[in-house]
Write an enzyme that holds these catalytic residues in place. Structure first.
Site, PDB file in Angstrom:
ATOM      1  N   ASP A 108       2.467 -16.605  12.590  1.00 40.45           N
ATOM      2  CA  ASP A 108       1.485 -16.117  11.626  1.00 40.45           C
ATOM      3  C   ASP A 108       0.338 -15.462  12.387  1.00 40.45           C
ATOM      4  OD1 ASP A 108       0.664 -16.018   8.837  1.00 40.45           O
ATOM      5  OD2 ASP A 108       1.647 -17.959   8.639  1.00 40.45           O
ATOM      6  N   ASP A 210      -1.015 -12.308   7.699  1.00 42.35           N
ATOM      7  CA  ASP A 210      -1.604 -12.998   6.558  1.00 42.35           C
ATOM      8  C   ASP A 210      -2.633 -12.140   5.834  1.00 42.35           C
ATOM      9  OD1 ASP A 210      -2.230 -15.588   5.094  1.00 42.35           O
ATOM     10  OD2 ASP A 210      -4.189 -15.173   5.979  1.00 42.35           O
ATOM     11  N   GLU A 273       1.886  -9.741   4.299  1.00 42.10           N
ATOM     12  CA  GLU A 273       1.625 -10.423   3.033  1.00 42.10           C
ATOM     13  C   GLU A 273       0.686  -9.577   2.190  1.00 42.10           C
ATOM     14  OE1 GLU A 273      -0.098 -14.653   1.280  1.00 42.10           O
ATOM     15  OE2 GLU A 273      -1.119 -13.661   2.955  1.00 42.10           O
ATOM     16  N   ASP A 335       2.523 -21.222  -0.385  1.00 47.89           N
ATOM     17  CA  ASP A 335       1.448 -20.989  -1.345  1.00 47.89           C
ATOM     18  C   ASP A 335       1.893 -21.076  -2.798  1.00 47.89           C
ATOM     19  OD1 ASP A 335      -0.615 -20.578   0.493  1.00 47.89           O
ATOM     20  OD2 ASP A 335      -0.166 -18.448   0.697  1.00 47.89           O
TER      21      ASP A 335
END
Length: 540
Positions: A108, A210, A273, A335
């Site tokens: 990430d 992210d 994302e 999430d």
């Protein structure tokens, strides 16, 4: 074209096109040191399981030093490992062991914001004339002394936090402990590019980027317009249309810069994302295919689970992908609620067949391969800051982050002590040990689907063709290397017998979601039991 181990270019798909990504939430995968929290040594100990499962890459959610205000998405040092998870040496061992098993590692990358404990922010907030002041987004208050504008935090309330020492506000798209970096500052850009290079140099195969759509904000700090569709009970963040705080035009140049860094390392991948409509997601491939390789496609996360809804959604996504772009699909992540929790265990099997037979790169969330469901978290065990800040609306994420269920022993084989989040009540039945070798378990089905993808290029990299169908039947063809496969999915709870208009169906079943119809001959009519899907190899 793809690069082989010698660096030579050869024809064929790239690994991230033909492969399957498996997401690991490191706090919850395997605890190796008995502190109730997963770690890198735990992941290392389960690599053989992942190799046998048949995935091609693991994406590991943040492992960086952090105060853990948002469980690692508040980074205090971008180039080290939090002691909770291990050390850089542990990470190097993990990379080497994964690569020895032909498993890639994706980390990430959190470019939008750091932790307030990062030395950069500590310098930035120390004084208005500090050289790093402009590394973050600071602004004077409004005339009445309040926040500079109406921008909202994703996690509730204003996105502006007042700093009494320097008498200005700083912007945070998420928690106040997560100040946003200023990507309009070239020095910040270069520092963050160096972060990418640091990990690429250690052998990392790619990054999931992210909150990518948040990275650039309006230079004029204009108010976001109100959302006319907002009603009470919705996420408070939805009260505004976030026109000036996300998906800004300048972002494409920022993404191209990240891509240029990645392209200097052959065979690397960037996954972005961005929770956006399809037409905007498509833009993240870049005008000249210089964007992220895979802008995450989250359309299945919220779509109504009916053939009537999914068929046009899949077709619209395929149509939106620009020439040279490659599709991808997601059913669960850290999430959003788990697929088995949303659809139930039977339709979760059908969903797995959909995920692993659509055209594009699938991302499989840890535990979905055994049918882990959403866990209800008691109030005194809630960890998620989102649920704490905006309680009672069902926005909490802890229920999708509970420990991996390895066996029916104490603490599910995840740890030797009580884990950081509670286990599911059904862990004694739903676990890897119980499902290994079971003829029709979810794990057996997932392994069979992954093996089918590997052995049939029509599934992994072939073309996709929708078929006209009715009722609860969703059907499509996958074609490649002289082979045509029919995927037929019953999205309902009643049996169905269906024909495909303008098509003579004749072939043999390669796999049923109930794992019991291999080699069965199909002719003319597709007969499906409730909640069943099949992959049929059609006769030439």
């Amino acid at each position: 074209m793809a690069a082989d181990g010698t660096g030579q270019v050869r024809p064929g798909p790239l690994w991230w096109q033909s492969g399957v990504i498996y997401q690991i939430y490191p706090r919850s995968f395997q605890d190796a040191n008995g502190d109730g929290v997963g770690d890198l040594a735990g992941i290392l100990s389960r690599l053989d399981y992942l190799a046998e499962l048949g995935i091609d890459a693991i994406w590991i959610s943040p492992i960086y030093p952090s105060p853990m205000d948002d469980f690692g998405y508040d980074v205090a040092d971008y180039t080290d490992v939090h002691p909770l998870f291990g050390t850089l040496d542990d990470f190097d061992r993990l990379i080497a062991a994964a690569h020895a098993r032909e498993i890639r590692i994706i980390l990430d990358f959190v470019p939008n914001h750091s932790s307030q404990a990062h030395p950069w922010f500590e310098e930035s907030r120390s004084s208005r004339d500090n050289p790093k002041r402009d590394w973050y987004i600071w602004h004077d208050g409004a005339a009445d002394g309040g926040p500079p504008n109406n921008w909202l935090s994703e996690f509730g309330g204003s996105a502006w936090e007042y700093d009494a020492k320097t008498k200005q506000y700083y912007y945070h798209a998420f928690l106040k402990e997560q100040p946003d970096l200023n990507w309009r500052n070239p020095t910040v850009v270069e520092a963050m590019h160096d972060v990418l290079r640091f990990w690429f140099d250690r052998g990392v195969d790619g990054f999931r980027v992210d909150a990518l759509w948040h990275v650039v904000k309006d230079e004029e700090f204009r108010d976001n317009p109100p959302n006319p569709d907002f009603t009470s009970g919705m996420n408070p963040h939805a009260a505004l249309i976030h026109l000036y705080t996300g998906d800004r035009p300048e972002l494409m140049g920022v993404i191209a810069g990240m891509r240029a860094v990645a392209d200097a390392y052959p065979g690397r991948v960037l996954v972005g994302e961005a929770y956006l409509p399809l037409d905007r997601i498509a833009a993240y491939y870049g005008a000249n295919n210089d964007g992220v390789h895979l802008p995450f496609n989250f359309t299945l996360l919220n779509a109504p689970w009916t053939a009537r809804a999914l068929a046009p959604l899949i077709a619209a996504y395929e149509a939106a992908i620009p020439e040279g772009g490659w599709p991808n699909w997601v059913l669960s992540n850290h999430d959003r609620p788990r697929v088995a929790g949303r659809l139930g265990p039977d339709q979760a099997r059908v969903a797995a067949m959909l995920l692993l037979t659509l055209r594009g790169t699938p991302t499989l969330y840890y535990g979905d391969e055994i049918g882990m469901t959403q866990v209800e978290i008691p109030p005194d065990r809630i960890q998620d800051p989102f649920e704490k800040n905006v309680p009672g609306l069902g926005l909490g994420r802890d229920g999708a982050r509970t420990p991996m269920q390895w066996d029916d022993g104490p603490f599910a084989g995840f740890s030797t002590v009580d884990p950081w989040l509670p286990l599911a009540d059904d862990y004694t039945e739903v676990n890897v040990k119980a499902e290994q070798g079971a003829a029709a378990s979810m794990l057996t089905l997932t392994r069979a689907l992954l093996a089918l993808r590997r052995s049939h290029p029509a599934l992994s990299v072939g073309s996709w063709l929708p078929l006209t169908a009715a009722g609860d039947l969703l059907a499509y063809l996958r074609q490649g290397e002289g082979e045509t496969l029919l995927v037929a999915l019953n999205l309902g709870g009643e049996p169905l017998s269906a024909t495909i208009p303008d098509m003579v169906v004749a072939g043999r079943i390669l796999l049923s979601t109930w794992c019991d119809r291999a080699e069965e001959h199909v002719a003319g009519t597709i007969d499906l039991r409730p909640n069943e899907g099949v992959v049929v190899r059609l006769e030439p």
